[in-house]
Design a protein around this motif. Sequence first.
Motif: not given
Length: 585
Positions: A126-142
């Motif tokens: 829903q964050l339709e204005n988002l231009q940069k998303l940094d979720v690196s160095h986590n434990k995401l499987k999907s």
Amino acid sequence: MAAARRARAGDSRAGFRRAADEQSPAVPQGLIRAARKSGQLNLAGRGLGEVPQHVWRINLDTPEEAHQNLSFGAADRWWEQTDLTKLILASNQLQCLSEDIRLLPALTVLDVHDNQLTSLPSALGQLENLQKLDVSHNKLKSIPEELLQLSHLKSLLLQHNELSHLPDGFGQLVSLEELDLSNNHLTDIPTGFALLINLVRLNLACNQLKNLPADISAMKSLRQLDCTKNYLETVPSELATMASLEQLYLRKNKLRSLPELPSCKLLKELHAGENQIEILNAENLKHLNSLSVLELRDNKIKSVPEEITLLQKLERLDLANNDISRLPYTLGNLSQLKFLALEGNPLRTIRRDLLQKGTQELLKYLRSRIQDDTTSPSEEPPVTAMTLPSESRINTHAITTLKLLEYSEKQAAVIPDDVFDAVRSNPVTSVNFSKNQLPAVPPRIVELKDSVCDVNFGFNKISSVSLELCTLHKLTHLDIRFVMSVGLPFPMTDQHWLKRNTQKSGQALRLAVVKGLVSVTESFSEMLRGYLGANQKTILGVYLGGITVEVTLLLEGNPFRTPRAAILAKGTAAVLEYLRSRIPT
């Protein structure tokens, strides 16, 4: 605590009911007030286990200070606040993000790298204005399918997670310019990936990819592609059409050849070290006119084509730890070259002390030999305007100046007669017939018996060494590495023949028999105990530990696992002692 529960439930009046003890000491109110004015909130490195509710509701709730101060100055007009556009939550201890992130619809930058996230909320979509998303160095499987709704997203950083697959609709992120998927567990790239036509940087390093999709060539804006440390054996030929590509990283894969990139006119850096490349063809090089960095270290390259001189913008050339025995003298014409790495190659025509003087001295030396390396038409096959320098049949300059008869790396089953004919009255001291398909020693070698001292038959298919070698009474160095397991002819293992041959040449026979020739080394070691003694210079073989005479080992450039490097560094005595300790009793 009831107020806290109501705040988490989304109570619109929760801002008026929060108790004083609800305010987290990790998020000072001063930061919140400043964020309302600037639209930016940095909460990195504050040890947060969860994001306080009033952060999500920063633009919704009336601040607590509004109830404590009924007269507002210009600086206290909280109702004139700016929507939060940048939120940094990096380097905390977050295990999840609340779905309440949807309450920050103006966000353009969200940075939650270096946390312990195992999933992302679907409300991200829903964050339709988002231009940069940094979720690196986590434990995401999907990653959630809703993420693909972010049509304005330009930078997506997912490196160092545990992703094994990506959603099929990944191509919907049409605005992406930067995508980092390195250090995950990806085994393939989803269909539709090629729709990312605005992508400029794509990092796929350190995954488990065995191939790249051919439609990757549709990424016409791509300038940087990093596929380091995967399982690629080939790259799609369509890669050659990527006209915008400037940097290509293919290191640490299983490539056997370089890709041909005729349309990559802008390519500046090509990194393909630590592969299994054996042949460097002219076709691999002749279109790369803009190349400034070529890195090919730790491969199995046997020769460098003359066409490398077409790379006139080349500044760095790394050929370390290959199997190159000679360099084209025209390499000295690369006027922009500032760094040339050659260590770990069995170079025979360039002295070691010259290699140690650095790139500029080496290039100067190569340039000085170009004039001498030209050959007379009477001594060479007819040369036409279409003849490539790398197609020269016989190097007569090497015969007359270096006293070297060379016919190596031709994959030849026989040595042509005109090779021996070219010697004529010129005495040669060295013969190099290595890296061919010779099944036996050429009989005409006896014609060189009065002058030749150094003979190299390494990397052939010789199954027996004939008596012709015994006529070479000046022989001091015989290289039969990596041939089929053979035995030496009787006279060469006879003490009297060796003694007579050694006395004539003034030094002992140097025999290189790495990886093979077990029958040679076993009988040789027994014979050496009774004869060579202190005269013996160098013997390389499987059972060297059983030799009790003085030995000097030349082992550099070999990828030994045992003995350890620390033992090798101690010298011959330490290596022999180690080998003796490993002989079964």
